[in-house]
Design a protein around this motif. Sequence first.
Motif, PDB file in Angstrom:
ATOM      1  N   SER A 289      17.023  13.999  -8.746  1.00 38.28           N
ATOM      2  CA  SER A 289      16.890  15.075  -9.726  1.00 38.28           C
ATOM      3  C   SER A 289      15.543  15.748  -9.507  1.00 38.28           C
ATOM      4  CB  SER A 289      16.986  14.511 -11.149  1.00 38.28           C
ATOM      5  OG  SER A 289      15.821  13.769 -11.467  1.00 38.28           O
ATOM      6  N   PRO A 290      15.325  16.933 -10.091  1.00 41.27           N
ATOM      7  CA  PRO A 290      14.052  17.629  -9.869  1.00 41.27           C
ATOM      8  C   PRO A 290      12.828  16.861 -10.342  1.00 41.27           C
ATOM      9  CG  PRO A 290      15.698  19.166 -10.704  1.00 41.27           C
ATOM     10  CD  PRO A 290      16.296  17.799 -10.803  1.00 41.27           C
ATOM     11  N   GLY A 291      12.995  15.939 -11.283  1.00 44.51           N
ATOM     12  CA  GLY A 291      11.849  15.215 -11.809  1.00 44.51           C
ATOM     13  C   GLY A 291      11.647  13.829 -11.245  1.00 44.51           C
ATOM     14  N   VAL A 292      12.414  13.436 -10.217  1.00 47.39           N
ATOM     15  CA  VAL A 292      12.342  12.072  -9.687  1.00 47.39           C
ATOM     16  C   VAL A 292      12.392  12.110  -8.164  1.00 47.39           C
ATOM     17  CG1 VAL A 292      13.457   9.810  -9.588  1.00 47.39           C
ATOM     18  CG2 VAL A 292      13.453  11.101 -11.737  1.00 47.39           C
ATOM     19  N   SER A 293      11.556  11.301  -7.528  1.00 42.81           N
ATOM     20  CA  SER A 293      11.682  11.057  -6.092  1.00 42.81           C
ATOM     21  C   SER A 293      11.341   9.598  -5.829  1.00 42.81           C
ATOM     22  CB  SER A 293      10.765  11.970  -5.274  1.00 42.81           C
ATOM     23  OG  SER A 293       9.408  11.649  -5.496  1.00 42.81           O
ATOM     24  N   ALA A 294      11.900   9.053  -4.754  1.00 45.66           N
ATOM     25  CA  ALA A 294      11.669   7.652  -4.419  1.00 45.66           C
ATOM     26  C   ALA A 294      11.721   7.496  -2.908  1.00 45.66           C
ATOM     27  CB  ALA A 294      12.713   6.757  -5.089  1.00 45.66           C
ATOM     28  N   GLN A 295      11.121   6.396  -2.420  1.00 42.97           N
ATOM     29  CA  GLN A 295      11.133   6.141  -0.982  1.00 42.97           C
ATOM     30  C   GLN A 295      11.095   4.648  -0.722  1.00 42.97           C
ATOM     31  OE1 GLN A 295       8.474   4.906   1.288  1.00 42.97           O
ATOM     32  NE2 GLN A 295       7.311   4.213  -0.512  1.00 42.97           N
ATOM     33  N   VAL A 296      11.663   4.256   0.419  1.00 41.24           N
ATOM     34  CA  VAL A 296      11.486   2.929   0.993  1.00 41.24           C
ATOM     35  C   VAL A 296      11.101   3.135   2.449  1.00 41.24           C
ATOM     36  CG1 VAL A 296      13.029   1.719  -0.584  1.00 41.24           C
ATOM     37  CG2 VAL A 296      13.949   2.751   1.504  1.00 41.24           C
ATOM     38  N   SER A 297      10.208   2.293   2.953  1.00 43.21           N
ATOM     39  CA  SER A 297       9.730   2.494   4.319  1.00 43.21           C
ATOM     40  C   SER A 297       9.318   1.168   4.937  1.00 43.21           C
ATOM     41  CB  SER A 297       8.558   3.485   4.348  1.00 43.21           C
ATOM     42  OG  SER A 297       7.509   3.081   3.490  1.00 43.21           O
ATOM     43  N   TYR A 298       9.325   1.167   6.262  1.00 48.21           N
ATOM     44  CA  TYR A 298       8.874   0.013   7.052  1.00 48.21           C
ATOM     45  C   TYR A 298       8.024   0.526   8.194  1.00 48.21           C
ATOM     46  CZ  TYR A 298       8.773  -3.412  10.782  1.00 48.21           C
ATOM     47  OH  TYR A 298       8.336  -4.238  11.774  1.00 48.21           O
ATOM     48  N   GLY A 299       6.938  -0.194   8.472  1.00 44.84           N
ATOM     49  CA  GLY A 299       6.098   0.179   9.599  1.00 44.84           C
ATOM     50  C   GLY A 299       5.586  -1.031  10.348  1.00 44.84           C
ATOM     51  N   PHE A 300       5.439  -0.852  11.659  1.00 46.12           N
ATOM     52  CA  PHE A 300       4.788  -1.847  12.518  1.00 46.12           C
ATOM     53  C   PHE A 300       3.476  -1.253  12.987  1.00 46.12           C
ATOM     54  CE2 PHE A 300       3.825  -3.226  16.878  1.00 46.12           C
ATOM     55  CZ  PHE A 300       3.597  -4.576  16.651  1.00 46.12           C
ATOM     56  N   LEU A 301       2.359  -1.893  12.618  1.00 50.31           N
ATOM     57  CA  LEU A 301       1.025  -1.419  12.977  1.00 50.31           C
ATOM     58  C   LEU A 301       0.439  -2.364  14.019  1.00 50.31           C
ATOM     59  CD1 LEU A 301       1.646  -0.330  10.041  1.00 50.31           C
ATOM     60  CD2 LEU A 301      -0.813  -0.222   9.731  1.00 50.31           C
ATOM     61  N   ARG A 302       0.221  -1.845  15.217  1.00 48.86           N
ATOM     62  CA  ARG A 302      -0.327  -2.669  16.288  1.00 48.86           C
ATOM     63  C   ARG A 302      -1.851  -2.724  16.182  1.00 48.86           C
ATOM     64  NH1 ARG A 302       1.359  -4.740  21.029  1.00 48.86           N
ATOM     65  NH2 ARG A 302       3.407  -3.772  20.733  1.00 48.86           N
ATOM     66  N   GLU A 303      -2.361  -3.920  16.003  1.00 50.47           N
ATOM     67  CA  GLU A 303      -3.808  -4.185  15.979  1.00 50.47           C
ATOM     68  C   GLU A 303      -4.577  -3.174  15.112  1.00 50.47           C
ATOM     69  OE1 GLU A 303      -4.431  -6.261  20.315  1.00 50.47           O
ATOM     70  OE2 GLU A 303      -4.694  -4.098  20.193  1.00 50.47           O
ATOM     71  N   GLU A 305      -6.824  -3.648  12.746  1.00 49.05           N
ATOM     72  CA  GLU A 305      -8.210  -3.986  12.443  1.00 49.05           C
ATOM     73  C   GLU A 305      -9.011  -4.191  13.719  1.00 49.05           C
ATOM     74  OE1 GLU A 305      -8.961  -6.923   9.417  1.00 49.05           O
ATOM     75  OE2 GLU A 305      -6.913  -6.765   8.675  1.00 49.05           O
ATOM     76  N   ALA A 306     -10.136  -3.488  13.806  1.00 52.74           N
ATOM     77  CA  ALA A 306     -10.982  -3.569  15.002  1.00 52.74           C
ATOM     78  C   ALA A 306     -11.528  -4.972  15.220  1.00 52.74           C
ATOM     79  CB  ALA A 306     -12.137  -2.574  14.881  1.00 52.74           C
ATOM     80  N   LEU A 307     -11.776  -5.731  14.146  1.00 53.99           N
ATOM     81  CA  LEU A 307     -12.361  -7.060  14.266  1.00 53.99           C
ATOM     82  C   LEU A 307     -11.334  -8.139  14.588  1.00 53.99           C
ATOM     83  CD1 LEU A 307     -14.908  -7.024  11.284  1.00 53.99           C
ATOM     84  CD2 LEU A 307     -15.290  -6.440  13.684  1.00 53.99           C
ATOM     85  N   HIS A 308     -10.032  -7.758  14.628  1.00 53.85           N
ATOM     86  CA  HIS A 308      -8.992  -8.753  14.873  1.00 53.85           C
ATOM     87  C   HIS A 308      -7.999  -8.242  15.909  1.00 53.85           C
ATOM     88  CE1 HIS A 308     -10.308 -11.394  11.598  1.00 53.85           C
ATOM     89  NE2 HIS A 308     -10.599 -10.274  10.964  1.00 53.85           N
ATOM     90  N   PRO A 309      -8.439  -8.117  17.159  1.00 55.71           N
ATOM     91  CA  PRO A 309      -7.511  -7.693  18.219  1.00 55.71           C
ATOM     92  C   PRO A 309      -6.389  -8.711  18.389  1.00 55.71           C
ATOM     93  CG  PRO A 309      -9.580  -8.506  19.152  1.00 55.71           C
ATOM     94  CD  PRO A 309      -9.801  -8.396  17.670  1.00 55.71           C
ATOM     95  N   GLY A 310      -5.214  -8.194  18.671  1.00 53.26           N
ATOM     96  CA  GLY A 310      -4.059  -9.063  18.854  1.00 53.26           C
ATOM     97  C   GLY A 310      -3.319  -9.394  17.573  1.00 53.26           C
ATOM     98  N   GLN A 311      -3.843  -9.001  16.410  1.00 49.43           N
ATOM     99  CA  GLN A 311      -3.183  -9.276  15.138  1.00 49.43           C
ATOM    100  C   GLN A 311      -2.494  -8.015  14.651  1.00 49.43           C
ATOM    101  OE1 GLN A 311      -5.042 -11.929  12.187  1.00 49.43           O
ATOM    102  NE2 GLN A 311      -4.853 -10.253  10.722  1.00 49.43           N
ATOM    103  N   HIS A 312      -1.169  -8.063  14.547  1.00 45.58           N
ATOM    104  CA  HIS A 312      -0.371  -6.912  14.143  1.00 45.58           C
ATOM    105  C   HIS A 312       0.052  -7.050  12.680  1.00 45.58           C
ATOM    106  CE1 HIS A 312      -0.458  -6.544  18.400  1.00 45.58           C
ATOM    107  NE2 HIS A 312       0.494  -7.442  18.629  1.00 45.58           N
ATOM    108  N   VAL A 313       0.463  -5.949  12.085  1.00 40.23           N
ATOM    109  CA  VAL A 313       0.880  -5.931  10.689  1.00 40.23           C
ATOM    110  C   VAL A 313       2.271  -5.324  10.584  1.00 40.23           C
ATOM    111  CG1 VAL A 313       0.430  -4.981   8.380  1.00 40.23           C
ATOM    112  CG2 VAL A 313      -1.477  -5.778   9.798  1.00 40.23           C
ATOM    113  N   HIS A 314       3.149  -6.022   9.871  1.00 39.24           N
ATOM    114  CA  HIS A 314       4.438  -5.469   9.469  1.00 39.24           C
ATOM    115  C   HIS A 314       4.310  -5.080   7.994  1.00 39.24           C
ATOM    116  CE1 HIS A 314       6.654  -6.885  13.074  1.00 39.24           C
ATOM    117  NE2 HIS A 314       5.718  -7.829  13.056  1.00 39.24           N
TER     118      HIS A 314
END
Length: 458
Positions: A289-303, A305-314
């Motif tokens: 409706s004009p007054g409502v919006s919603a979202q669902v999302s997924y992301g894979f973030l490769r490394e 954090e600069a201080l933690h190479p090799g650690q990925h985030v889902h």
Amino acid sequence: MVIRARLIPLVSLSLAAAVAPAWAQHEGHGAAHEHHPSGEEQPPEGQPPEGQPAEAQPAQPPHALDLEAARNGSGTAWQPENTPHAALHVQAAGWELMFHALLFGGYDRQTGARGDQQAMGVGWIMGMARRRVEHGELGLRIMLSPEPWTVRNGGYPLLLQTGETYQGQPLHDRQHPHDLFMELGALYNHELGPGWVLQLYVAPSGEPALGPIAFPHRASAMADPLATLGHHWQDSTHISFGVVTAGVVTRHAKLEGSWFNGREPDETRTNLDLHAPDSYAVRLSVAPSPGVSAQVSYGFLREPEALHPGQHVHRVTASAMVHRPLLAEGHLAALFGFGLNREGDHATPSLLAEANLELDLANVLFGRAELVRKTGHDLVLAPTLDDTAFTVGALSAGYLRNLGSAEAWGGWLPGVGVRGTVNFVPSALQDGYGSRLPLGVIAFVRVAVAPMSHAHHH
């Protein structure tokens, strides 16, 4: 590859000077009152074309191109289409030029053993250029932040906040400044049919299709100068240096995917930290409706954090936004959000509820409630607690008083406000924070381009 920014202040000043002679209010980044993609001027809503009786005019559904423009909040993220937008704008050489801004300055005090106090300034200014092209619309964007110069010591004080680094060490209990280049990108919408649009977004600095509208741009946070504690669980990718997003838009839904650079910005806040895209995200947005919006999302973030190479985030996020006009020129905007990060064997969630209530043209109440599960690693505790998760939270409330009318200030709306916070710390961390309920308070001034409702009230 790092590109130094030397010409951007000159470009932004030139854009502002070009727009200044013809300031006018504009509702929506592109609302349904504009030209139809065919290029033909449309009659005002509810009026038939000249020479044709009203009864012969069937109601036409809004065009998907117009709906997409009205719903755009940041990057390619949606908000309710009836959310008031504000921009100073002018037509020039077939382009619509727009200028947006939201700026805060204040004094922030956070109590307890990990607290601090500091004068600070946050916010953004944005220039947009948009024009209709055959079968579609092209938009160019540049958004800049003063925070590299107005936020000192690696960030402003904010108890329980985490994320990014300062002088090679992880930040904690401070919110890092945003980069000078918050957005530098282009958005193209191509009409596939009356109810279908193909969308392409390309940005050296921009926002992938992951999470809700970023907190600096949400209507539910327009009066709040401070960041959310779940920022790095929900919308921290809103400044990513290298983004390509493609999506399919209908009148009620959008499905999009992004390929982007998943690394967090470095400590040099005035450049573009471009790297080859190495991360991805997918998001489904709906607008029932004009007054409502919603979202669902997924992301894979490769490394990220600069201080933690090799650690990925889902990362998984879900959110819903509501906007409701009220009597006496008031508005209610609210957001309910969830975010979850999985790093290795650890999965930590976050919950957020925030609202912005404009009682009338002068008085605004706002508030935020948060719960986040953060590890000792996130909070920078003793190394023995790195893998231990703690539930922390905050409850904030504030008041903003707008001063005068937008007409009196040439389309701008200045205001003064205050925000107070009660933070919730588990007993295991009481000694480190000095209290189970450490407090925070900020007194601030705000300057923003006024929404249409303010500009046209008098």
